[in-house]
Design a protein around this motif. Structure first.
Motif, PDB file in Angstrom:
ATOM      1  N   MET A  85       0.868  -1.175   0.000  1.00 50.71           N
ATOM      2  CA  MET A  85       0.000   0.000   0.000  1.00 50.71           C
ATOM      3  C   MET A  85       0.906   1.227   0.000  1.00 50.71           C
ATOM      4  O   MET A  85       1.431   1.619   1.046  1.00 50.71           O
ATOM      5  N   PRO A  86       1.167   1.821  -1.174  1.00 48.69           N
ATOM      6  CA  PRO A  86       2.148   2.901  -1.260  1.00 48.69           C
ATOM      7  C   PRO A  86       1.658   4.175  -0.594  1.00 48.69           C
ATOM      8  O   PRO A  86       0.457   4.375  -0.405  1.00 48.69           O
ATOM      9  N   PRO A  87       2.577   5.064  -0.223  1.00 51.17           N
ATOM     10  CA  PRO A  87       2.174   6.356   0.342  1.00 51.17           C
ATOM     11  C   PRO A  87       1.446   7.195  -0.696  1.00 51.17           C
ATOM     12  O   PRO A  87       1.607   6.995  -1.909  1.00 51.17           O
ATOM     13  N   THR A  88       0.671   8.140  -0.230  1.00 48.45           N
ATOM     14  CA  THR A  88      -0.178   8.919  -1.134  1.00 48.45           C
ATOM     15  C   THR A  88       0.609   9.808  -2.073  1.00 48.45           C
ATOM     16  O   THR A  88       0.126  10.152  -3.161  1.00 48.45           O
ATOM     17  N   ASN A  89       1.826  10.187  -1.685  1.00 45.67           N
ATOM     18  CA  ASN A  89       2.611  11.106  -2.507  1.00 45.67           C
ATOM     19  C   ASN A  89       3.682  10.425  -3.355  1.00 45.67           C
ATOM     20  O   ASN A  89       4.656  11.051  -3.757  1.00 45.67           O
ATOM     21  N   GLY A  90       3.513   9.134  -3.646  1.00 43.89           N
ATOM     22  CA  GLY A  90       4.399   8.480  -4.593  1.00 43.89           C
ATOM     23  C   GLY A  90       5.496   7.649  -3.973  1.00 43.89           C
ATOM     24  O   GLY A  90       5.653   7.585  -2.747  1.00 43.89           O
ATOM     25  N   LEU A  91       6.283   7.001  -4.837  1.00 55.56           N
ATOM     26  CA  LEU A  91       7.257   5.996  -4.419  1.00 55.56           C
ATOM     27  C   LEU A  91       8.657   6.537  -4.178  1.00 55.56           C
ATOM     28  O   LEU A  91       9.549   5.778  -3.804  1.00 55.56           O
ATOM     29  N   ARG A  92       8.879   7.818  -4.389  1.00 50.37           N
ATOM     30  CA  ARG A  92      10.230   8.359  -4.188  1.00 50.37           C
ATOM     31  C   ARG A  92      10.590   8.305  -2.704  1.00 50.37           C
ATOM     32  O   ARG A  92       9.911   8.872  -1.863  1.00 50.37           O
ATOM     33  N   ASP A  93      11.664   7.603  -2.408  1.00 46.19           N
ATOM     34  CA  ASP A  93      12.102   7.381  -1.028  1.00 46.19           C
ATOM     35  C   ASP A  93      12.901   8.584  -0.544  1.00 46.19           C
ATOM     36  O   ASP A  93      13.890   8.975  -1.163  1.00 46.19           O
TER      37      ASP A  93
END
Length: 431
Positions: free
Chosen positions: A339-347
């Motif tokens: 379940m990815p974060p709402t603001n995208g996959l950039r770590d």
């Protein structure tokens, strides 16, 4: 993916420091005959790749293990336990596996969830009320384990003495403020994840055990695993592989493999990446060979054990987890997409895209592992990797004592994984 320490970062690296880099990671010639173990019929391609790795000049010592359908099918080791004395890597050699430890620790949390001690969708504060300080009251266990809680740093940093005292450490990390709104972003909790997992276990477990104690008594002992989070005195130190580490100079020499933005961030001591990767007691990575860094519990990074034990653990999970004590519900949760974060996959720590779920990395385009996206596991700094592949009933593990420079898919490990999943099992290509 245990990250490099900032290592007292400076703006430039001198020729003397470059020379030190070459000394820290010695050139060692390993004979392809210096290899032990065996493979079942049909798994010879893995042995061929392992032998090539040993003779390539890129290994000092290493091991690879595979369990398939609950049975050990690959158990290989070779090279030197230490390149300094050239003592051989033996069948019982144990090695620190950095963030590959995170997967072991997160399987302990999954066992606790299987027993009803923890729910992934409950609030952390439901089990550990003190955690609710500093705006953390709504953080769920799922968000914490998926690196979305905004807690990649402890400020001020913990000392080794505090790490060794769970009561003191608990109070300090409970008071930590989050650095982003939970669920909106994610950033690799390089060192802190394991301590938060341990406190979650300690507060949910009726016996009040730390994660290392819970793992030792509830998982390692019943399964006969030779793996430890906090190395006990009973383990003969002559079995422990010496880590051949690189210095900060090595990072600058390998910008073709390490993401440049990440390297730049690590060299800025004020950056989130540098602060998140700092480990108590570690100035140079070679410090991880010190006894005091082995005996404390750092469940995100200092697990020490045999590679076959990691493969056996994941192999148990891959075939349903009944021996391990996983419920069908918990295993299904581990196999599900993240379940990815709402603001995208950039770590925000790694400075690249990443995908995490319930303490594990999940396959994504930059790192495709296993036969399907149901696979779950964790890689470690330098090249180690352990994961479960439920579709094929496979547990895979690789570890070494010469650290490489890839955040993901070290070429030595990738070649072994490809030989297994591409060449033998005939599944999708590995990346």
């Amino acid at each position: 993916m245990q990250l490099p320490s900032p290592l007292n970062a400076v703006a430039a690296v001198s020729p003397a420091q470059l020379a030190t880099e070459r000394i820290m990671v010695p050139k060692v010639k390993v004979s392809p005959d210096l290899m032990g173990g065996d493979v079942d019929e049909g798994y010879g391609k893995v042995a061929d790749v392992f032998r090539r790795n040993l003779s390539s000049g890129k290994e000092i010592g290493a091991a690879v293990g595979v369990y398939r359908d609950g049975r050990k099918v690959v158990d290989l080791w070779g090279g030197f336990r230490t390149g300094i004395t050239q003592a051989p890597w033996e069948h019982d050699t144990v090695v620190m596996v950095f963030s590959t430890t995170k997967g072991v620790a997160s399987l302990a949390v999954a066992v606790a969830a299987s027993r009803g001690l923890i729910s992934y969708d409950a609030r952390v504060a439901d089990y550990w009320p003190e955690f609710a300080q500093a705006g953390k009251d709504a953080i769920t266990v799922r968000q914490l384990l998926s690196h979305q809680a905004g807690l990649p740093v402890i400020d001020p940093p913990l000392t080794l003495e505090e790490v060794a005292d769970p009561t003191t450490m608990s109070a300090k990390i409970a008071a930590q403020a989050r650095v982003w709104t939970p669920g909106t972003r994610h950033g690799y909790h390089v060192v802190t994840l394991g301590w938060y997992e341990s406190e979650l276990i300690r507060h949910a477990d009726p016996a009040g055990r730390t994660l290392g104690q819970f793992f030792a008594e509830e998982i390692a002992r019943p399964l006969g695993l030779d793996f430890h989070i906090g190395l006990p005195r009973s383990v003969n130190r002559g079995r422990v592989a010496h880590l051949h580490c690189w210095s900060r100079a090595g990072m600058l020499l390998h910008l073709h493999t390490l993401p440049p933005r990440f390297v730049a961030a690590v060299f800025n001591p004020l950056s989130l990446s540098a602060r998140a990767s700092a480990m108590p007691g570690v100035v140079m990575l070679d410090d991880l060979n010190r006894e005091e860094l082995r005996v404390v519990e750092i469940p995100a990074g200092n697990g020490i054990g045999t590679v076959r034990s990691i493969a056996k653990l994941y192999g148990s999970a891959a075939v349903g987890g009944s021996e391990l004590g996983l419920s069908a519900t918990a295993l299904e949760a581990l196999a599900k997409p993240a379940m990815p974060p709402t603001n995208g996959l950039r770590d925000k720590v790694l400075q690249v895209d990443s995908v995490f779920s319930l303490g594990f990395m999940k396959p994504f385009p930059k790192c495709v592992f296993g036969s399907s996206d149901k696979a779950f596991g964790t890689p470690g700094m330098g090249g180690s990797f352990g994961f479960a592949d439920p579709e094929t009933g496979t547990g895979f593990a690789y570890a070494m004592n010469r650290l490489g420079y890839h955040l993901l898919s070290d070429p030595r490990e990738l070649a072994l994984r490809s030989a297994l999943f591409d060449g033998i099992l005939g599944t999708r290509p590995q990346t």
